[in-house]
Design a protein around this motif. Structure first.
Motif, PDB file in Angstrom:
ATOM      1  N   VAL A 182      87.952 -17.086  89.647  1.00 44.87           N
ATOM      2  CA  VAL A 182      86.505 -16.833  89.692  1.00 44.87           C
ATOM      3  C   VAL A 182      86.281 -15.363  89.334  1.00 44.87           C
ATOM      4  N   ARG A 183      85.120 -15.077  88.764  1.00 40.69           N
ATOM      5  CA  ARG A 183      84.906 -13.720  88.298  1.00 40.69           C
ATOM      6  C   ARG A 183      84.627 -12.743  89.432  1.00 40.69           C
ATOM      7  N   ARG A 184      83.952 -13.237  90.485  1.00 40.67           N
ATOM      8  CA  ARG A 184      83.805 -12.381  91.677  1.00 40.67           C
ATOM      9  C   ARG A 184      83.898 -13.252  92.921  1.00 40.67           C
ATOM     10  N   ASN A 185      84.073 -12.631  94.055  1.00 39.43           N
ATOM     11  CA  ASN A 185      84.266 -13.375  95.308  1.00 39.43           C
ATOM     12  C   ASN A 185      83.026 -14.204  95.653  1.00 39.43           C
ATOM     13  N   CYS A 209      78.061 -19.997 103.647  1.00 40.91           N
ATOM     14  CA  CYS A 209      78.611 -18.671 103.309  1.00 40.91           C
ATOM     15  C   CYS A 209      79.038 -18.563 101.858  1.00 40.91           C
ATOM     16  N   VAL A 210      78.852 -19.609 101.085  1.00 36.29           N
ATOM     17  CA  VAL A 210      79.456 -19.645  99.755  1.00 36.29           C
ATOM     18  C   VAL A 210      78.382 -19.767  98.680  1.00 36.29           C
ATOM     19  N   ASP A 211      78.535 -18.980  97.632  1.00 39.23           N
ATOM     20  CA  ASP A 211      77.682 -19.129  96.450  1.00 39.23           C
ATOM     21  C   ASP A 211      78.386 -20.103  95.494  1.00 39.23           C
ATOM     22  N   PHE A 212      77.873 -21.343  95.420  1.00 39.36           N
ATOM     23  CA  PHE A 212      78.591 -22.398  94.711  1.00 39.36           C
ATOM     24  C   PHE A 212      78.593 -22.209  93.193  1.00 39.36           C
ATOM     25  N   ALA A 213      77.612 -21.489  92.679  1.00 41.11           N
ATOM     26  CA  ALA A 213      77.619 -21.213  91.241  1.00 41.11           C
ATOM     27  C   ALA A 213      78.752 -20.242  90.904  1.00 41.11           C
ATOM     28  N   THR A 214      78.969 -19.263  91.757  1.00 39.98           N
ATOM     29  CA  THR A 214      80.090 -18.341  91.548  1.00 39.98           C
ATOM     30  C   THR A 214      81.432 -19.055  91.719  1.00 39.98           C
ATOM     31  N   LEU A 215      81.491 -19.949  92.686  1.00 36.93           N
ATOM     32  CA  LEU A 215      82.733 -20.688  92.932  1.00 36.93           C
ATOM     33  C   LEU A 215      83.100 -21.543  91.723  1.00 36.93           C
ATOM     34  N   GLY A 216      82.077 -22.041  91.029  1.00 37.52           N
ATOM     35  CA  GLY A 216      82.340 -22.900  89.872  1.00 37.52           C
ATOM     36  C   GLY A 216      82.933 -24.224  90.298  1.00 37.52           C
ATOM     37  N   GLU A 217      83.461 -25.002  89.354  1.00 34.04           N
ATOM     38  CA  GLU A 217      83.849 -26.374  89.664  1.00 34.04           C
ATOM     39  C   GLU A 217      85.195 -26.459  90.394  1.00 34.04           C
ATOM     40  N   TYR A 218      85.238 -25.853  91.553  1.00 33.13           N
ATOM     41  CA  TYR A 218      86.393 -25.955  92.447  1.00 33.13           C
ATOM     42  C   TYR A 218      85.939 -26.466  93.806  1.00 33.13           C
ATOM     43  N   GLN A 219      86.841 -27.156  94.482  1.00 30.68           N
ATOM     44  CA  GLN A 219      86.579 -27.530  95.865  1.00 30.68           C
ATOM     45  C   GLN A 219      87.578 -26.799  96.750  1.00 30.68           C
ATOM     46  N   ILE A 220      87.081 -26.237  97.840  1.00 31.14           N
ATOM     47  CA  ILE A 220      87.975 -25.665  98.857  1.00 31.14           C
ATOM     48  C   ILE A 220      87.902 -26.567 100.085  1.00 31.14           C
ATOM     49  N   THR A 221      89.064 -27.089 100.491  1.00 31.22           N
ATOM     50  CA  THR A 221      89.129 -27.933 101.685  1.00 31.22           C
ATOM     51  C   THR A 221      89.715 -27.117 102.824  1.00 31.22           C
ATOM     52  N   VAL A 222      88.973 -27.007 103.908  1.00 32.98           N
ATOM     53  CA  VAL A 222      89.434 -26.255 105.062  1.00 32.98           C
ATOM     54  C   VAL A 222      89.904 -27.253 106.126  1.00 32.98           C
TER      55      VAL A 222
END
Lengths: 232, 232, 232, 232, 232, 232
Positions: free
Chosen positions: E137-140, E88-101
């Motif tokens: 991030v610049r967009r969701n 569900c995630v566009d990793f280029a938009t997310l940039g160098e972050y990790q989200i841990t669920v």
């Protein structure tokens, strides 16, 4: 004894060694990741890992290391294999590369540590030749050849290359690691219950020397077979 | 070399051994909990554990085993100590008891594995005598005496009982474990880089034999000291 | 109580502390490897490790940490020792060095955590003085002196420095860590089954204060002995 | 502070405790599997486990215990909770059952160890009442009530029930565990950098006593709510 | 099914999901520490961890991971949750972050892996929106919506969302992960003893599709609630 | 695809399976030690372990499990293999025996989990026949035959039995485990980045069914070869 080279498509060097009913798969893997103590020294390193498949033995064993602890026996053998193989390498010529030699026992019937050294040397020599062939090193860093043989004393008899059943009945159990020139690299010799005399040790030593000569020839024959490594 | 007996109020046998600047605390602990493979066999067992305090060495080391893995070196040494000590015991006389010999290196300056065997035997013999004294066994289960000594070759010299600095400069490193009668229990002999000849091995062997005779005397002297164990 | 300084040739500071039949070897090791959270802060760190030899106790214990888990008791004690020692150090003066204080219990008979703090402080102070002597720090980073003592309540009696047997029979078990000026660093006080009143706590506090004064003197006496550290 | 009972359909006793923004889920689980040292003694046991969810804290933490080691802090807290709860139970009445109290911190904002004791006691008392209700024990084995409160000294102020930010700025950090009758079960009191005087300790003690009285009332109110456990 | 958002004051996104009597706490934590294989790639990462509280189940379970080993079941579920959420995630938009669920099961009564995916997506979407809100991030970076549902076959019946008791009696157990557009992300389908036919599979698929539509709506409703995150 | 039976002298059943360049050694070991939950139930058990040799892959991997943790991937695969093989066995006929199927990947080039199921079934069936031959069980406990095949979607193409390179480029990755009668045992199907439609799934299913028919024949051919097991 049979040594079959080129049994793995990925490894830089590989062979399967069969000694009696003992069968070991040896691979040599080249990497530019050195252990911490070698980094930025200009020198390479050779390390070995040894493991038995669970049903290599008569009864199934737990996979060594699963659960976090390596058995003392495994740790001891892989340290021996590593030490023996390192004596054959000029680390300055190897440069900042590590070669890891994996010895995986597919089937065991006595003498696995010696077979691992013999097969491990072939895999190592193939990987070194391959590095030279593709230009990673300027010349072959292998400077000596090693082989290893097990001996034992059972009653009044001195035995060579015992299988598992013979080995279980010996009073003394010895491993000799030697070079092509007949010099000694390592001796491990241990009484099982009854101590023994220096004369008996000397008898085992002579027998071992003869056994090692045959092993050195088999190693050379395996190395002389045409190499099929895709990268060459 | 000095062996000081009775250095621990709890252990059935104990001593502190000082060889050069190496200092090891050895305790022997008697228990009726046997390892699985010995249960209901009528036979006892002897096992050894070896450890270094973190600052036993020139630089502080991580405590071995914290984090779950025992280093290969530690595993190898404690297996050697256990094997050597087991050759001295009649397990049928010992009956269903286990004696655990702990060798804790307080300060290291070379030769710890040999010192551990020498001190470990004294602690073991004290514990066995104590068991006999309080009637746990009908007679003393100790049937032999063992000592161990390290040798090395540095250039043209053969050396005995090297300290850490000498040891670092040897080409060959050997450990000999022998009985009171001069029979061999175990030989470990390993070239550090340069292989060596059979003659050189024989030179080390002769030297080791002399060294071991002195060690055997020191062990007997320590055992002859009055025992202060509260239970006797 | 006896504190013997300079019992280890490698450590920057060391002592053996004997309180009753409890005996602990304390070493302080200086390193320029800081824990992550202190790197590039200009501030140093002091940490402590605590361990018991397997036969320090009446029955032999498994080596703590072999198998991967540190017992809760060990973790708790070494955290306490570390906290107590850190209150005595000016970390800006210490600079980017870590001092690790190892407290290894050779023989236990009650009160090991307090003895570890007392002996640990001596080893720490010796290491700090040594760092100053060889110019690693511009002045001695030790800014206070700490000692610790255990107290207990058994029936109507308030006891100081209980041995293991007394300790097993107390209803309340307390440890007090205080400075040279009689200020409090840490109080741990715990009822074993029966709760207790504030008056009883105050009784233990007074007793502890007197005990700590003697300990502070013994620490100073040990520090005043001629230092034999080879580097000075 | 709020205590919500019956938040888990499986556990014999359970509650959620909210103190400020700290939220802990406490469950008490009854089992007939006792630890080894209690088997065939006719006596029961109570043990506690404490854990934080990874995002209970401001920054996400690694799950404690994954990777094999429990942090020293966790080990220390769960030992404290277990000790405190065991003082309230008559183990002969409990008989050969173990009650395990799990305290899982869903959200942390200071004071988790005290909240775990307060909530843990409610879950324990519910489980004990439930055991009595279904006839597992002849009468309720709970013989006392405990609560715990944290205090601190910040400059000249003595504070009760600090949240995480206040706690970070205190010079002294203390936890008091007391019974319904105002007797002491446990005191943990520790200076963060600056030592403190006995007077200051006494000030904290008085404040703690008042705080604990309110907590005891909240615990009773939660216990008085109608139980919804399906088995009753 | 109920999804309650904003149940944790620290996490960038969080919700509690109740499906039947199954209750899971989901938090999403943003960090700039990427796993090694993502560093300096310009791309972010999403990972998931799954755990059960010890008394989430009918009988108390050992805490998973304490002692060093993660159960195979836990490892398998958290890999599934991670894979599903990463689609569900566009990793280029997310940039160098990790989200841990983190998905922590407070109470279990069947279907925890599907509930973890549904709740995990809500927490992830809230964290992503929050990152956008504060300009990280610049967009969701959320580009799709996923939900998951479990199905089973018991005799001739095809069942949706079974609780633990129903689940124990099914012959086939299946999990379907799908997107908002009804496309398939993952199918796991496994016979318990009796193999099944393609027709039966197709029946489960149709049922799952309907169930997922309702779940997608509940997720949107939860996201539409006013966010209380302090940082926005 | 080639299946070579009888490749291990110790195991009750064994084969080597080569699918493309993937090579797996499968052994089946019979034991009378059952897992706890099966003891005294009259029913047997089948379990599987899966491991890769370090150089089975293009780059050398760390031995899985050394260091205490099994990777999630390994845990997941060996659970799948065990589940698939258990559907073929009548546990009442097997009686209180456990058969452990070890699948060790000597060389990997895609599709190892499916090859492990295919080869594992042959080893299992040989061991079961051997048990029957020597009278451990009254009749052969094997009641069905299973094989497994991997499929994928790459762009518009549906592929069977992908090697590692093809596999890396697929959008969807699926594994189908089916019986001799074409019934489904397990489906695992997972999108790598792009979700897919039900039609595409159905296309993979048809292709898989054809592939499985060929595998079933190869398994029967291997079983029909003369058995050389020494015990028969």
């Amino acid at each position: 004894m049979t040594i079959t080279p080129n049994v793995n498509i990925h490894a830089e060097g590989s062979c399967q060694i069969d000694v009696g009913r003992t069968r070991i798969l040896c691979t040599a893997s080249v990497s530019d990741r050195l252990p911490l103590f070698r980094r930025r020294t200009g020198l390479g390193w050779v390390t070995a890992e040894y493991a038995m498949l669970p049903r290599a033995t008569q009864d199934r064993n737990r996979r060594d290391g699963r659960g976090g602890t390596l058995s003392g026996r495994t740790a001891e053998i892989q340290r021996l294999v590593g030490r023996a193989l390192r004596t054959c390498v000029d680390f300055a010529t190897l440069g900042e590369y590590q070669i890891t030699v994996d010895c995986d026992v597919l089937q065991a019937d006595g003498g696995t540590r010696c077979a691992a050294i013999c097969g491990g040397w072939v895999a190592l020599a193939m990987a070194a030749r391959h590095m030279n062939g593709i230009g990673l090193v300027r010349r072959n860093p292998i400077i000596d050849q090693v082989a290893a043989v097990s001996c034992g004393i059972a009653g009044n008899d001195t035995l060579l290359d015992m299988d598992y059943e013979e080995d279980s009945n010996t009073d003394v159990d010895a491993n000799f690691v030697m070079t092509a020139a007949g010099q000694i690299i390592e001796i491990q010799c241990s009484a099982e219950g009854v101590a023994f005399a220096k004369d008996q040790f000397d008898g085992m030593f002579s027998l071992a020397r003869k056994g090692i000569e045959q092993l050195l020839e088999s190693q050379q024959a395996a190395l002389a077979m045409p190499s099929e490594h895709p990268a060459e």
